[in-house]
Design a protein around this motif. Structure first.
Motif, PDB file in Angstrom:
ATOM      1  N   ARG A 299      76.184 -23.049 -19.368  1.00  0.00           N
ATOM      2  CA  ARG A 299      75.657 -23.904 -18.313  1.00  0.00           C
ATOM      3  C   ARG A 299      75.219 -23.027 -17.155  1.00  0.00           C
ATOM      4  N   LEU A 300      73.898 -22.998 -16.965  1.00  0.00           N
ATOM      5  CA  LEU A 300      73.296 -22.145 -15.929  1.00  0.00           C
ATOM      6  C   LEU A 300      73.719 -20.690 -16.102  1.00  0.00           C
ATOM      7  N   GLY A 301      73.821 -20.275 -17.370  1.00  0.00           N
ATOM      8  CA  GLY A 301      74.104 -18.877 -17.683  1.00  0.00           C
ATOM      9  C   GLY A 301      75.562 -18.535 -17.845  1.00  0.00           C
ATOM     10  N   ARG A 302      76.446 -19.467 -17.555  1.00  0.00           N
ATOM     11  CA  ARG A 302      77.876 -19.210 -17.679  1.00  0.00           C
ATOM     12  C   ARG A 302      78.445 -20.016 -18.840  1.00  0.00           C
ATOM     13  N   VAL A 303      79.465 -19.401 -19.506  1.00  0.00           N
ATOM     14  CA  VAL A 303      80.098 -20.080 -20.632  1.00  0.00           C
ATOM     15  C   VAL A 303      80.868 -21.281 -20.112  1.00  0.00           C
ATOM     16  N   ARG A 304      80.533 -22.454 -20.683  1.00  0.00           N
ATOM     17  CA  ARG A 304      81.177 -23.680 -20.223  1.00  0.00           C
ATOM     18  C   ARG A 304      82.274 -24.108 -21.194  1.00  0.00           C
ATOM     19  N   GLU A 305      81.964 -24.216 -22.466  1.00  0.00           N
ATOM     20  CA  GLU A 305      82.931 -24.663 -23.466  1.00  0.00           C
ATOM     21  C   GLU A 305      82.399 -24.320 -24.856  1.00  0.00           C
ATOM     22  N   VAL A 306      83.258 -24.623 -25.843  1.00  0.00           N
ATOM     23  CA  VAL A 306      82.900 -24.427 -27.246  1.00  0.00           C
ATOM     24  C   VAL A 306      82.911 -25.784 -27.918  1.00  0.00           C
TER      25      VAL A 306
ATOM     26  N   SER B  90      82.218 -12.972 -29.635  1.00  0.00           N
ATOM     27  CA  SER B  90      81.204 -12.438 -30.537  1.00  0.00           C
ATOM     28  C   SER B  90      79.805 -12.510 -29.934  1.00  0.00           C
ATOM     29  N   ILE B  91      79.631 -13.336 -28.881  1.00  0.00           N
ATOM     30  CA  ILE B  91      78.339 -13.401 -28.201  1.00  0.00           C
ATOM     31  C   ILE B  91      78.344 -12.615 -26.899  1.00  0.00           C
ATOM     32  N   VAL B  92      79.424 -12.760 -26.140  1.00  0.00           N
ATOM     33  CA  VAL B  92      79.473 -12.176 -24.800  1.00  0.00           C
ATOM     34  C   VAL B  92      79.828 -10.696 -24.832  1.00  0.00           C
ATOM     35  N   ALA B  93      80.760 -10.297 -25.719  1.00  0.00           N
ATOM     36  CA  ALA B  93      81.269  -8.926 -25.694  1.00  0.00           C
ATOM     37  C   ALA B  93      80.297  -7.915 -26.288  1.00  0.00           C
ATOM     38  N   ILE B  94      79.377  -8.354 -27.151  1.00  0.00           N
ATOM     39  CA  ILE B  94      78.477  -7.416 -27.808  1.00  0.00           C
ATOM     40  C   ILE B  94      77.148  -8.111 -28.067  1.00  0.00           C
ATOM     41  N   GLU B  95      76.081  -7.332 -28.040  1.00  0.00           N
ATOM     42  CA  GLU B  95      74.739  -7.922 -28.190  1.00  0.00           C
ATOM     43  C   GLU B  95      74.454  -8.327 -29.629  1.00  0.00           C
ATOM     44  N   ASP B  96      74.661  -7.405 -30.599  1.00  0.00           N
ATOM     45  CA  ASP B  96      74.381  -7.686 -32.014  1.00  0.00           C
ATOM     46  C   ASP B  96      75.593  -7.230 -32.817  1.00  0.00           C
ATOM     47  N   VAL B  97      76.481  -8.167 -33.120  1.00  0.00           N
ATOM     48  CA  VAL B  97      77.738  -7.800 -33.743  1.00  0.00           C
ATOM     49  C   VAL B  97      77.539  -7.274 -35.162  1.00  0.00           C
ATOM     50  N   GLU B  98      76.609  -7.817 -35.932  1.00  0.00           N
ATOM     51  CA  GLU B  98      76.412  -7.366 -37.312  1.00  0.00           C
ATOM     52  C   GLU B  98      75.907  -5.927 -37.349  1.00  0.00           C
TER      53      GLU B  98
ATOM     54  N   TRP C 107      85.604  -7.686 -30.275  1.00  0.00           N
ATOM     55  CA  TRP C 107      84.342  -8.413 -30.442  1.00  0.00           C
ATOM     56  C   TRP C 107      84.554  -9.808 -31.025  1.00  0.00           C
ATOM     57  N   GLY C 108      85.806 -10.196 -31.252  1.00  0.00           N
ATOM     58  CA  GLY C 108      86.084 -11.497 -31.831  1.00  0.00           C
ATOM     59  C   GLY C 108      85.788 -11.574 -33.315  1.00  0.00           C
ATOM     60  N   VAL C 109      85.913 -10.454 -33.994  1.00  0.00           N
ATOM     61  CA  VAL C 109      85.582 -10.369 -35.418  1.00  0.00           C
ATOM     62  C   VAL C 109      86.780  -9.805 -36.169  1.00  0.00           C
ATOM     63  N   VAL C 110      87.049 -10.340 -37.351  1.00  0.00           N
ATOM     64  CA  VAL C 110      88.109  -9.848 -38.223  1.00  0.00           C
ATOM     65  C   VAL C 110      87.467  -9.313 -39.500  1.00  0.00           C
ATOM     66  N   VAL C 111      87.792  -8.078 -39.844  1.00  0.00           N
ATOM     67  CA  VAL C 111      87.327  -7.480 -41.094  1.00  0.00           C
ATOM     68  C   VAL C 111      88.312  -7.855 -42.192  1.00  0.00           C
TER      69      VAL C 111
END
Length: 250
Positions: A19-26, A82-90, A135-139
């Motif tokens: 919302r206006l550039g800030r994370v609001r909810e999931v 996974s969106i905020v901490a890194i630009e392209d996680v893959e 990064w919010g990712v589990v291998v």
């Protein structure tokens, strides 16, 4: 559709609302409503992703150059990070996975790479987990799927395997010879105590030959001597009983 004030989130997705550039909810799966022109929804898939790690040339600890290809399985568990901490996680996971595979394999000998693949897989997974956690990712799993050896090394390993098989064959043959010699020695002891056993064995062999094919059998002189000795023995026994041994001698 977020510009129209609604968004459809699939079962395997989560919707991160800005919302206006800030994370609001999931947002959870289903039809979700947002504020038009103010909220922006980014969908994040939580499904497991299969990522091939392209083959690369690696020099092992014992200075052998090998080609190693792998595959990694990972999934996002924190949609926001996974969106905020890194630009392209893959792309980031692909690069860090290649580097980790090269480092882990490079610190190992060739024999360990070939024989302890599961241990190396677990080591690579553990290192990746530490990096991708923020990064919010589990291998979930990493597998070394293709190890390419130089032709000269393949020939050397083939010669080594052949030599090992020949060694085992010679050992088995020697053990068989030793066992056979022991059994022959036991048979010789029995024959020495009972000389007639040798003649009975000769008769058994002759009977087997006669069954298999039509043959002319020549009795050896030793066998005839044994028959004469046997007749003499029977004759002496008969004479001791007062009977005439002449017929038995014939």
């Amino acid at each position: 559709m977020s510009f129209l004030g609604m968004a459809i989130i699939r079962q395997y997705e989560r919707g991160v609302v800005f919302r206006l550039g800030r994370v609001r909810e999931v947002k959870e799966p289903g039809l979700r409503f947002v504020i038009p022109l103010v909220d922006r929804v980014r969908k994040v898939s939580l499904r497991t992703v299969t990522m091939p790690i392209q083959s690369q040339q690696i020099i092992t600890r014992d200075n052998v150059s090998i080609g190693v290809a792998a595959v990694a399985y990972f999934r996002r568990v924190d949609p926001v990070r996974s969106i905020v901490a890194i630009e392209d996680v893959e792309s980031a996971i692909n690069e860090i996975a290649q580097t980790t595979v090269r480092n882990v394999v490079g610190r190992s000998n060739l024999d360990r790479v070939l024989a302890e693949t599961e241990t190396l897989n677990e080591s690579i997974k553990t290192i990746l987990d530490v990096t991708t956690e923020r990064w919010g990712v589990v291998v979930e799993m990493v597998e070394l799927k293709d190890i390419q050896l130089p032709q000269s090394m393949q020939r050397a390993m083939a010669r080594e395997a052949e030599a090992e098989r020949e060694k085992r064959g010679k050992i088995i043959a020697a053990e068989g010879e030793a066992l056979s010699a022991g059994k022959l020695a036991e048979a010789a002891d029995v024959i020495a105590r009972h000389p007639v056993a040798l003649q009975l064995r000769n008769l058994q062999v002759l009977a087997e030959i006669a069954i298999e094919r039509n043959s002319t059998i020549v009795f050896p002189a030793q066998l005839m001597d044994s028959f004469r000795s046997l007749n003499s023995f029977v004759g002496s026994e008969m004479a001791g009983d007062g009977r005439e041994p002449a017929d038995h001698a014939r």
